[in-house]
Design a protein around this motif. Structure first.
Motif, short mmCIF file in Angstrom:
data_model
loop_
_atom_site.label_atom_id
_atom_site.label_comp_id
_atom_site.label_asym_id
_atom_site.label_seq_id
_atom_site.Cartn_x
_atom_site.Cartn_y
_atom_site.Cartn_z
N ARG A 270 3.42 -7.23 -7.36
CA ARG A 270 2.44 -8.30 -7.67
C ARG A 270 1.01 -7.78 -7.56
NH1 ARG A 270 3.19 -13.05 -10.08
NH2 ARG A 270 2.17 -14.34 -8.53
N LEU A 271 0.75 -6.96 -6.54
CA LEU A 271 -0.60 -6.42 -6.36
C LEU A 271 -0.94 -5.45 -7.50
CD1 LEU A 271 -0.67 -5.79 -2.51
CD2 LEU A 271 -1.66 -7.69 -3.79
N LYS A 272 0.06 -4.69 -7.94
CA LYS A 272 -0.16 -3.79 -9.07
C LYS A 272 -0.43 -4.60 -10.34
CE LYS A 272 2.11 -0.17 -11.78
NZ LYS A 272 3.36 0.65 -11.95
N ASP A 273 0.37 -5.67 -10.53
CA ASP A 273 0.19 -6.51 -11.72
C ASP A 273 -1.15 -7.23 -11.71
OD1 ASP A 273 2.66 -5.76 -12.60
OD2 ASP A 273 3.69 -7.58 -11.95
N THR A 274 -1.66 -7.53 -10.51
CA THR A 274 -2.96 -8.18 -10.41
C THR A 274 -4.04 -7.32 -11.04
OG1 THR A 274 -2.30 -9.27 -8.35
CG2 THR A 274 -4.65 -9.20 -8.83
N LYS A 275 -3.93 -6.01 -10.86
CA LYS A 275 -4.92 -5.09 -11.41
C LYS A 275 -4.69 -4.83 -12.90
CE LYS A 275 -5.76 -2.59 -7.09
NZ LYS A 275 -5.71 -1.26 -6.41
N THR A 276 -3.43 -4.59 -13.27
CA THR A 276 -3.16 -4.19 -14.65
C THR A 276 -3.05 -5.36 -15.61
OG1 THR A 276 -0.77 -4.12 -14.18
CG2 THR A 276 -2.01 -2.07 -13.91
N LEU A 277 -2.53 -6.49 -15.11
CA LEU A 277 -2.34 -7.65 -15.98
C LEU A 277 -3.36 -8.76 -15.72
CD1 LEU A 277 1.56 -7.94 -15.73
CD2 LEU A 277 0.20 -6.70 -17.44
N TYR A 278 -4.28 -8.49 -14.80
CA TYR A 278 -5.35 -9.45 -14.46
C TYR A 278 -4.79 -10.81 -14.03
CZ TYR A 278 -8.03 -5.87 -16.86
OH TYR A 278 -8.57 -4.67 -17.24
N LEU A 279 -3.80 -10.76 -13.13
CA LEU A 279 -3.26 -12.01 -12.61
C LEU A 279 -4.29 -12.69 -11.72
CD1 LEU A 279 0.37 -10.93 -11.57
CD2 LEU A 279 -0.40 -11.91 -13.74
N ASP A 280 -4.14 -13.99 -11.55
CA ASP A 280 -5.06 -14.75 -10.72
C ASP A 280 -4.85 -14.39 -9.24
OD1 ASP A 280 -5.55 -17.41 -8.99
OD2 ASP A 280 -6.89 -17.39 -10.72
N LYS A 281 -5.88 -13.86 -8.60
CA LYS A 281 -5.75 -13.38 -7.21
C LYS A 281 -5.40 -14.51 -6.25
CE LYS A 281 -9.00 -9.54 -7.80
NZ LYS A 281 -10.31 -8.98 -7.38
N LYS A 282 -5.99 -15.66 -6.49
CA LYS A 282 -5.72 -16.81 -5.62
C LYS A 282 -4.25 -17.17 -5.65
CE LYS A 282 -6.78 -21.73 -5.14
NZ LYS A 282 -7.58 -22.86 -5.67
N ASN A 283 -3.67 -17.27 -6.84
CA ASN A 283 -2.26 -17.62 -6.96
C ASN A 283 -1.35 -16.57 -6.35
OD1 ASN A 283 -2.89 -20.00 -8.26
ND2 ASN A 283 -2.70 -19.14 -10.31
N VAL A 284 -1.73 -15.30 -6.51
CA VAL A 284 -0.93 -14.21 -5.93
C VAL A 284 -0.91 -14.32 -4.41
CG1 VAL A 284 -0.82 -11.71 -5.57
CG2 VAL A 284 -1.24 -12.62 -7.86
N LEU A 285 -2.06 -14.58 -3.79
CA LEU A 285 -2.13 -14.72 -2.33
C LEU A 285 -1.32 -15.91 -1.85
CD1 LEU A 285 -5.85 -13.95 -1.36
CD2 LEU A 285 -3.81 -12.66 -0.72
N VAL A 286 -1.46 -17.03 -2.52
CA VAL A 286 -0.71 -18.23 -2.14
C VAL A 286 0.78 -17.95 -2.19
CG1 VAL A 286 -0.09 -20.58 -2.83
CG2 VAL A 286 -2.50 -19.88 -2.79
N SER A 287 1.23 -17.30 -3.25
CA SER A 287 2.64 -16.99 -3.42
C SER A 287 3.15 -16.06 -2.32
CB SER A 287 2.87 -16.35 -4.79
OG SER A 287 4.20 -15.89 -4.92
N LEU A 288 2.40 -15.00 -2.02
CA LEU A 288 2.85 -14.01 -1.03
C LEU A 288 2.90 -14.59 0.38
CD1 LEU A 288 0.92 -10.84 -2.27
CD2 LEU A 288 3.36 -11.33 -2.52
N ILE A 289 1.86 -15.35 0.76
CA ILE A 289 1.84 -15.93 2.11
C ILE A 289 2.92 -17.01 2.24
CG2 ILE A 289 0.45 -17.25 3.76
CD1 ILE A 289 -2.02 -15.77 2.69
N THR A 290 3.13 -17.76 1.16
CA THR A 290 4.19 -18.79 1.18
C THR A 290 5.56 -18.14 1.41
OG1 THR A 290 2.94 -20.26 -0.28
CG2 THR A 290 5.31 -20.62 -0.13
N GLN A 291 5.84 -17.06 0.66
CA GLN A 291 7.13 -16.38 0.82
C GLN A 291 7.28 -15.76 2.20
OE1 GLN A 291 8.48 -14.01 -2.75
NE2 GLN A 291 6.44 -14.56 -3.47
#
Length: 315
Positions: free
Chosen positions: A289-310
């Motif tokens: 997910r962190l790699k995709d955040t850089k290469t695919l420009y994923l929304d950082k906020k959503n990525v953090l919410v997802s990771l901490i939730t899991q």
């Protein structure tokens, strides 16, 4: 070996007249690779051990953060005795390109200004794109006479095997807790948070100072507090993710902290012979997910919410 032992080894090799043309300096972020090479380059090119050494006509330092023109502007400003304008937003490169490597090759083809070595440093080699890495291969195989190339790498697994095989390797180990304390207490003699920050730093002085500078302990405590609330406080989590995702340096710091928390839990569960499969899966998912955040420009906020939730669900 640590960076001080590595420096002594490089000096000994130089004294024996056996300095190889290509070197790969490996080790985690913040263990002193850059300081080591700055100090050795200073000795190699001037005979002085000046750790502040960074500008010399026979030294070219390639990195992704600044373009060549920006670096020249900074050097001219400093040499003129002027202060850098911190408010100027300079363009940042996302990777080291083939043009950067070609300039490095051209630089090494020139004659030394003082009949000494010509030195090329790539910091970090992990940031090279595929074309840049391929362009570097021939140079590493046959460096020009009187030249030396240093590749700095936090993650040598990202490099081409042919690059690794053409370099002499030095691995810089993380510092022990005792070594960390001996360095830190000189700068922060009354640091009450030293033990927690040392643990978060994982043997890296660079990480320690980054955590200190960016108030990393408060972010760590916020994450722990979020994870302790059952059920997870979604409003607090969204507010935290919103705050953190606004600035890339803070976002990167927080993802480093999350990585530390996951790895710590894996170690604790492994020591108790408990099942760690879910944490390993989350670890793999997080890295992707962190790699995709850089290469695919994923929304950082959503990525953090997802990771901490899991991570919260694995309590």
């Amino acid at each position: 070996m640590n960076s001080f032992q590595a420096y002594d080894e490089l000096k000994a090799i130089l004294a024996q007249g056996k300095l190889a043309g290509s070197w790969l300096i490996q080790g985690p972020y913040g263990v002193g690779k850059t300081d080591l090479i700055q100090k050795f380059c200073s000795f190699l090119l001037t005979g002085n051990e000046n750790s502040e050494f960074s500008v010399h006509p026979d030294l070219k330092w390639i990195e992704k953060d600044y373009t060549e023109e920006e670096k020249r502007d900074i050097i001219r400003t400093l040499q003129a005795g002027k202060a850098l304008d911190e408010d100027i937003k300079r363009e940042r490169k996302e990777e080291i390109t083939i043009d950067d490597i070609r300039k490095g090759i051209q630089f090494l083809s020139l004659t030394s200004s003082q009949n000494r070595w010509r030195v090329l440093v790539i910091d970090t080699a992990d940031d090279m794109n595929e074309n840049a890495a391929n362009a570097l291969l021939k140079l590493l195989e046959e460096p020009p006479t009187g030249s030396v190339i240093f590749l700095l790498s936090h993650n040598p697994g990202k490099l081409l095997p042919t690059i690794r095989s053409r370099c002499r390797n030095i691995y810089i180990n993380p510092l022990s807790k005792e070594e960390m304390k001996s360095f830190i207490l000189g700068d922060y003699p009354e640091d009450q948070d030293i033990n927690v920050l040392i643990e978060l730093s994982c043997g890296s002085i660079g990480k320690y100072y980054k955590l200190k500078e960016l108030d990393g302990l408060s972010y760590y405590q916020e994450i722990i507090h979020l994870l302790q609330e059952i059920p997870l406080n979604k409003v607090a989590l969204l507010n935290f993710a919103e705050k953190v995702s606004k600035e890339s340096t803070i976002y990167n710091l927080v993802t480093d902290i999350l990585t530390f928390i996951i790895m710590k839990r894996i170690k604790e569960k492994a020591q108790k012979h408990e099942n760690i499969d879910e944490y390993i899966d989350l670890w793999d998912h997080m890295l992707q997910r962190l790699k995709d955040t850089k290469t695919l420009y994923l929304d950082k906020k959503n990525v953090l919410v997802s990771l901490i939730t899991q991570l919260g669900r694995l309590q």
